[in-house]
Design a protein around this motif. Structure first.
Motif, PDB file in Angstrom:
ATOM      1  N   TYR B  93     125.248  86.728  33.005  1.00 55.97           N
ATOM      2  CA  TYR B  93     125.091  87.652  34.289  1.00 55.97           C
ATOM      3  C   TYR B  93     124.441  87.114  36.010  1.00 55.97           C
ATOM      4  CZ  TYR B  93     124.884  91.436  30.762  1.00 55.97           C
ATOM      5  OH  TYR B  93     125.023  91.823  29.698  1.00 55.97           O
ATOM      6  N   PHE B  95     122.505  88.466  39.706  1.00 58.61           N
ATOM      7  CA  PHE B  95     122.175  88.977  40.435  1.00 58.61           C
ATOM      8  C   PHE B  95     122.131  88.904  41.690  1.00 58.61           C
ATOM      9  CE2 PHE B  95     120.630  89.413  35.877  1.00 58.61           C
ATOM     10  CZ  PHE B  95     120.612  90.710  35.596  1.00 58.61           C
ATOM     11  N   THR B  97     119.801  90.035  43.644  1.00 60.90           N
ATOM     12  CA  THR B  97     117.694  89.539  44.019  1.00 60.90           C
ATOM     13  C   THR B  97     117.849  88.252  43.130  1.00 60.90           C
ATOM     14  OG1 THR B  97     118.134  91.374  42.610  1.00 60.90           O
ATOM     15  CG2 THR B  97     117.508  91.291  44.452  1.00 60.90           C
ATOM     16  N   ASN B  99     116.607  87.050  40.400  1.00 61.54           N
ATOM     17  CA  ASN B  99     116.526  87.910  38.912  1.00 61.54           C
ATOM     18  C   ASN B  99     116.287  86.664  37.942  1.00 61.54           C
ATOM     19  OD1 ASN B  99     116.948  90.609  40.296  1.00 61.54           O
ATOM     20  ND2 ASN B  99     117.684  91.511  37.568  1.00 61.54           N
ATOM     21  N   ILE B 101     113.506  84.601  36.089  1.00 65.83           N
ATOM     22  CA  ILE B 101     111.174  84.742  35.346  1.00 65.83           C
ATOM     23  C   ILE B 101     110.494  84.043  36.571  1.00 65.83           C
ATOM     24  CG2 ILE B 101     109.740  85.399  33.826  1.00 65.83           C
ATOM     25  CD1 ILE B 101     113.098  85.600  32.162  1.00 65.83           C
ATOM     26  N   VAL B 103     107.117  83.463  36.403  1.00 66.82           N
ATOM     27  CA  VAL B 103     106.748  82.742  35.383  1.00 66.82           C
ATOM     28  C   VAL B 103     107.548  81.303  35.091  1.00 66.82           C
ATOM     29  CG1 VAL B 103     105.169  84.417  35.455  1.00 66.82           C
ATOM     30  CG2 VAL B 103     106.599  83.763  33.113  1.00 66.82           C
ATOM     31  N   MET B 104     108.120  81.342  34.966  1.00 62.89           N
ATOM     32  CA  MET B 104     109.062  80.113  34.435  1.00 62.89           C
ATOM     33  C   MET B 104     109.406  79.175  35.041  1.00 62.89           C
ATOM     34  SD  MET B 104     110.779  81.946  30.718  1.00 62.89           S
ATOM     35  CE  MET B 104     110.324  83.427  29.769  1.00 62.89           C
ATOM     36  N   LYS B 144     109.245  76.137  39.889  1.00 60.26           N
ATOM     37  CA  LYS B 144     109.488  77.619  39.764  1.00 60.26           C
ATOM     38  C   LYS B 144     109.660  78.328  41.221  1.00 60.26           C
ATOM     39  CE  LYS B 144     105.807  78.184  36.351  1.00 60.26           C
ATOM     40  NZ  LYS B 144     104.366  78.102  36.693  1.00 60.26           N
ATOM     41  N   ARG B 160     121.681  79.467  33.952  1.00 57.92           N
ATOM     42  CA  ARG B 160     121.437  80.055  32.867  1.00 57.92           C
ATOM     43  C   ARG B 160     122.330  81.267  32.570  1.00 57.92           C
ATOM     44  NH1 ARG B 160     116.652  84.428  34.654  1.00 57.92           N
ATOM     45  NH2 ARG B 160     118.279  85.733  35.770  1.00 57.92           N
TER      46      ARG B 160
END
Lengths: 244, 246
Positions: B93, B95, B97, B99, B101, B103-104, B144, B160
């Motif tokens: 996927y 997106f 925005t 998306n 994560i 904090v990673m 980040k 990803r």
């Protein structure tokens, strides 16, 4: 289920059964939750402060009772008089003539009123945790939804939230219990002098701290259950709809 | 590139939503077949049912009636575990925005789907770095998301999406939050991956830049497929649109 068989080719990408799994090893979930807490440290702190205070109060009351019990068990009538003067409701000493064959008094229980206040404060604290965790879930809708799009199962999300709450709960209750016990000891010292510490049973104190930590830990987990279930049940498509 | 193999098949799909007391029919019977390796764009104004159709294809939503087959498997028949597996392995996927994560790090974002898939940490990191290299961000793997530009974040998201070598990449307005030139880069990257790796790319978009690279464009209007155009028909109508807009 019929489709289970029909899909075997569908799931069989690598030619091995193993490829069908979706997993999140425990170590990895621990790593992720620690990271989340660290990144959102301030928010975690706010969640935890309520718990610290409530558990500190619990620890304070219980340790106070421990101190009083220690004084009472010393058998010193003077200390007993001090306790009565301090407002403790003590059981009557043995039978008439004071010849109770050296029966050791049972100890000092916390007063009913005190107990209710403690229970109320713990309740309020739990509600606070639910509130804070629901906020945290809302804040993390997109993160949760994204994880689900990447293949996370409901149980992964649930586990992450439980782990985070567990760690927060453990740390918060430990701090709170220590704070409460220390305050109660200091108050005891101020009220009864060194006798408060001399006659104190350290085993009982340790037990008290452990009990307070246990209660705080359990409350923290209880408080997160509903928010965590909300997070875990969320469908990924809903998370995607949330705009920043 | 495989041909003739339907990776996605949508058959007489309708989807109704209940909004308060009103029932809204977002899709009113859609039939569509998407072949493996195709680069397909779904175009349509907002409210046309485009996103709904897109979510169906991605296994994020189930139809009210009709069937959605992904790799000839009816997704309505899948349980939660199998759906998670599908999202993990078969579909990548992307997106609007991004998306990622927050904090990673970039690398952790890319490796997460591989961890879910059961890869060991070392394998995942190795493949993650390779994928970040593919999108030109190997050097920035420890950053980040908030330390990366929008275009870079979208590249990480693309890396990803490729993590478990999916058959399908679903891109929901992938250029919607990017400026013109960055958007073009992202489109070029997607096109490159599609032709290089034979991945089926399905994107919902408003972006007319996307049309030029698409093999087919599906126009959605009012819950139905308005028209389906293949690339050779496309150039003409793109001209029409741009002249209309001008």
């Amino acid at each position: 289920m019929a489709n289970g068989r029909a899909d075997s080719a569908f799931f069989d990408t690598g030619g091995t059964k193993i490829s069908r799994q979706v997993v999140l090893p425990f170590r990895k979930s621990l790593e992720i939750s620690i990271k989340s807490i660290r990144v959102r440290f301030f928010r975690s702190m706010i969640t935890v402060i309520g718990l610290i205070l409530a558990v500190a109060f619990l620890g304070f009351v219980l340790t106070g009772a421990d101190v009083a019990t220690g004084l009472l068990r010393s058998g010193d009538p003077e200390l007993r008089a001090v306790l009565v003067k301090a407002g403790y409701d003590l059981p009557p000493v043995g039978g008439p003539g004071g010849g109770a064959a050296g029966a050791v008094p049972e100890g000092v229980a916390t007063g009913a009123k005190e107990r209710w206040i403690v229970i109320l404060s713990l309740l309020v604290c739990t509600v606070g945790i639910v509130n804070a965790q629901l906020m945290a879930v809302t804040e993390r809708f997109r993160e949760i939804g994204t994880m689900k799009c990447l293949g996370a199962l409901d149980s992964f999300v649930l586990r992450l939230f439980l782990l985070e709450a567990g760690m927060q709960g453990l740390a918060g209750s430990f701090l709170g219990a220590l704070l409460g016990a220390a305050t109660a000891l200091l108050a005891g010292l101020a009220r009864f002098g060194t006798a408060a510490v001399v006659h104190l049973s350290w085993g009982a104190l340790a037990l008290t701290v452990a009990a307070a930590v246990g209660v705080g830990f359990v409350l923290s987990l209880v408080g997160v259950i509903y928010p965590a279930v909300v997070a875990a049940r969320m469908r990924p498509v809903e998370a995607m709809r949330v705009q920043e | 590139m495989e041909t003739g193999h339907n990776i996605v098949r949508v058959s007489e799909v309708t989807r109704t939503f209940r909004m308060g007391t009103q029932v809204v029919q977002a899709l009113k019977g859609v039939d569509l077949s998407i072949q493996a390796g195709e680069y397909l764009s779904i175009m349509g104004p907002s409210g046309s049912g485009k996103s709904t159709l897109f979510n169906m294809i991605g296994g994020l939503d189930k139809p009210s009636t009709g069937k959605v087959y992904i790799d000839e498997v009816d997704i309505a028949q899948l349980d939660a575990y199998e759906l998670a597996w599908l999202r993990n392995r078969k579909i990548g996927y992307i997106f609007q925005t991004f998306n990622l994560i927050q904090v990673m790090t970039a690398l952790e974002n890319v490796t997460l789907p591989m961890i879910f898939a059961g890869l060991s940490n070392e394998e995942a990191v190795e493949k993650g770095l390779e994928l970040l290299g593919l999108v030109g961000l190997r050097e920035r793997h420890a950053h980040k998301p908030n330390e990366l530009s929008g275009g870079q974040q979208q590249r990480v998201a693309i890396a990803r999406s490729l993590a478990n070598t999916p058959a399908i990449i679903l891109a929901d307005e992938p250029t919607g939050n990017l400026d013109l030139s960055t958007g073009e880069e992202i489109i070029a990257l997607l096109k490159h991956l599609s032709s290089e790796r034979g991945v089926t790319v399905i994107s919902a978009t408003h972006d007319h830049k996307m049309l030029a690279v698409s093999d087919r464009v599906v126009w959605i209007r009012d819950g139905r497929i308005d028209k389906v155009e293949s690339r050779d028909q496309l150039n003409i109508s793109v001209g029409v649109i741009s002249s209309k807009e001008a």
